[in-house]
Design an enzyme around this catalytic site. Structure first.
Site, PDB file in Angstrom:
ATOM      1  N   HIS A 129     -56.160  30.812  70.828  1.00 54.59           N
ATOM      2  CA  HIS A 129     -55.423  30.093  71.875  1.00 54.59           C
ATOM      3  C   HIS A 129     -54.156  30.885  72.197  1.00 54.59           C
ATOM      4  CE1 HIS A 129     -54.252  26.999  74.487  1.00 54.59           C
ATOM      5  NE2 HIS A 129     -54.097  25.981  73.665  1.00 54.59           N
ATOM      6  N   ASP A 219     -51.871  21.599  63.147  1.00 54.86           N
ATOM      7  CA  ASP A 219     -52.760  21.267  64.274  1.00 54.86           C
ATOM      8  C   ASP A 219     -53.784  20.267  63.734  1.00 54.86           C
ATOM      9  OD1 ASP A 219     -54.252  21.321  66.638  1.00 54.86           O
ATOM     10  OD2 ASP A 219     -55.229  23.231  66.197  1.00 54.86           O
ATOM     11  N   CYS A 259     -49.050  22.203  68.384  1.00 59.70           N
ATOM     12  CA  CYS A 259     -49.529  22.531  69.735  1.00 59.70           C
ATOM     13  C   CYS A 259     -49.843  21.285  70.546  1.00 59.70           C
ATOM     14  CB  CYS A 259     -50.759  23.430  69.646  1.00 59.70           C
ATOM     15  SG  CYS A 259     -52.085  22.736  68.661  1.00 59.70           S
TER      16      CYS A 259
HETATM   17  N1  NVA Z   1     -57.448  23.342  67.549  1.00 59.39           N
HETATM   18  C1  NVA Z   1     -57.337  22.447  68.678  1.00 59.39           C
HETATM   19  C2  NVA Z   1     -56.257  22.905  69.591  1.00 59.39           C
HETATM   20  C3  NVA Z   1     -56.014  22.018  70.779  1.00 59.39           C
HETATM   21  C4  NVA Z   1     -54.945  22.540  71.683  1.00 59.39           C
HETATM   22  C5  NVA Z   1     -58.678  22.382  69.393  1.00 59.39           C
HETATM   23  O1  NVA Z   1     -59.307  23.438  69.567  1.00 59.39           O
HETATM   24  O2  NVA Z   1     -59.098  21.281  69.759  1.00 59.39           O
HETATM   25  N1   CP Z   2     -51.978  22.466  73.323  1.00 55.33           N
HETATM   26  C1   CP Z   2     -52.903  22.392  74.304  1.00 55.33           C
HETATM   27  O1   CP Z   2     -53.575  23.368  74.643  1.00 55.33           O
HETATM   28  O2   CP Z   2     -53.005  21.169  74.885  1.00 55.33           O
HETATM   29  P1   CP Z   2     -54.146  20.675  75.863  1.00 55.33           P
HETATM   30  O3   CP Z   2     -55.438  20.643  75.057  1.00 55.33           O
HETATM   31  O4   CP Z   2     -53.716  19.324  76.301  1.00 55.33           O
HETATM   32  O5   CP Z   2     -54.269  21.646  76.996  1.00 55.33           O
END
Ligand code: NVA
Ligand code: CP
Length: 301
Positions: A129, A219, A259
């Site tokens: 990310h 997270d 995040c």
């Molecule tokens: N690890 C999480 C981050 C969300 C911004 C996901 O992939 O759902």
């Molecule tokens: N942190 C983040 O990417 O948030 P969203 O999944 O809401 O875009």
């Protein structure tokens, strides 16, 4: 810089240039100074997973920069019915000036970049990310003033966030420590790279890894796409929480980042979340500024 597929593709200098531009765009936005640097440009936003921050900040970002964006849900695109990504890439390249994509496989993002002729920005995959971590680094520098020698400790699942935090942290000279259960470690190749290129550790010892940290990060225990594992993960990750015990071993002025979205009383207690909400929501705001910097760097060449 043409694409942002993963942070590993950027040099430390390029990362700093993005952060400097993000700081400048934040200052200009706060002071009502227009910066229509992408006048007439159109960005496509392909989402195969949900989003609040990424979608809204990219859309507002393009508006602020004088361009426009198109929200393209995979539920509506032919890609969701099996049209090849190579073909989608070649078609969209003829209409758009850039694409942001949020999807599962990193390979899909890489394929878009390979077959398309326009800039591709990774808005999250199962692997990484990068946009989020650029905003995180911006926030750390804004609050702490520098990176070198600072300790960043991530507690929880070795997921997309962890992979990008390791790369961003090590590239900018931070010590990176990860506490996660066995079997849930970050990407093995990235951990090897981190150990060879900086100060890196990863173990099951939450308090050991968190000790003397300047930045604590966590997270969700179950990421998007892992919903069916959520109950099992609640048991596995029970100890991997940012709580008062963890805060007590970190530096007394340690900041907490997340995040978002957050699951209170799972990866972080409500008390710690609220106490550090100023940092966490500044971090969320910084998604807008950091992404605008990425858009300018990619779409203006
Ligand atoms: N690890 C999480 C981050 C969300 C911004 C996901 O992939 O759902
Ligand atoms: N942190 C983040 O990417 O948030 P969203 O999944 O809401 O875009």
């Amino acid at each position: 810089m043409k694409n942002l597929l993963k942070l590993m593709d950027l040099t430390d200098k390029e990362i700093i240039e993005i952060l400097n531009l993000a700081d400048q765009l934040k200052f200009e936005k706060k002071n009502g100074i227009p910066h229509r640097l992408l006048e007439g440009k159109v960005l496509g936003l392909i989402f195969e997973k949900s989003s609040t921050r990424t979608r809204v900040s990219f859309e507002v970002g393009m508006f602020d920069l004088g361009g426009m964006s198109l929200f393209l849900s995979s539920r509506d695109l032919q890609i969701g019915r099996g049209e090849a990504v190579q073909d989608t890439a070649r078609v969209l390249s003829r209409y758009l000036d850039g694409i942001m994509i949020r999807t599962y496989a990193q390979e899909e993002v890489e394929a878009l970049a390979k077959f398309g002729t326009i800039p591709i920005i990774n808005g999250l995959t199962d692997y990484c990310h990068p946009c989020q971590v650029l905003a995180d680094l911006m926030t750390i520098r804004e609050i702490k003033g520098n990176f070198r020698g600072r300790k960043l400790c991530y507690i929880g699942d070795g997921n997309n966030m962890t992979n990008s935090l390791i790369v961003g942290g090590i590239k900018l000279g931070m010590q990176v420590a990860v506490a996660c259960p066995k079997g849930y470690e970050p990407d093995a190749a990235l951990m090897k790279w981190a150990a060879e290129n900086g100060e890196f550790s990863c173990s099951e010892d939450v308090l050991g890894e968190a000790s003397d940290a300047d930045v604590l990060y966590t997270d969700v225990w179950a990421s998007m796409g892992q919903e069916q594992e959520a109950e099992e993960r609640k048991k596995v990750f029970k100890q991997y929480q940012i709580n008062d015990k963890v805060m007590n071993v970190a530096k007394s002025d340690a900041i907490v980042l997340h995040c978002l979205p957050a699951h209170r009383e799972e990866e972080i207690t409500s008390a710690v979340f609220e106490k550090h909400s100023r940092e966490i929501f500044e971090e969320a705001e910084n998604r807008l500024h950091a992404q605008k910097a990425v858009l300018v760097k990619c779409l203006r060449g």
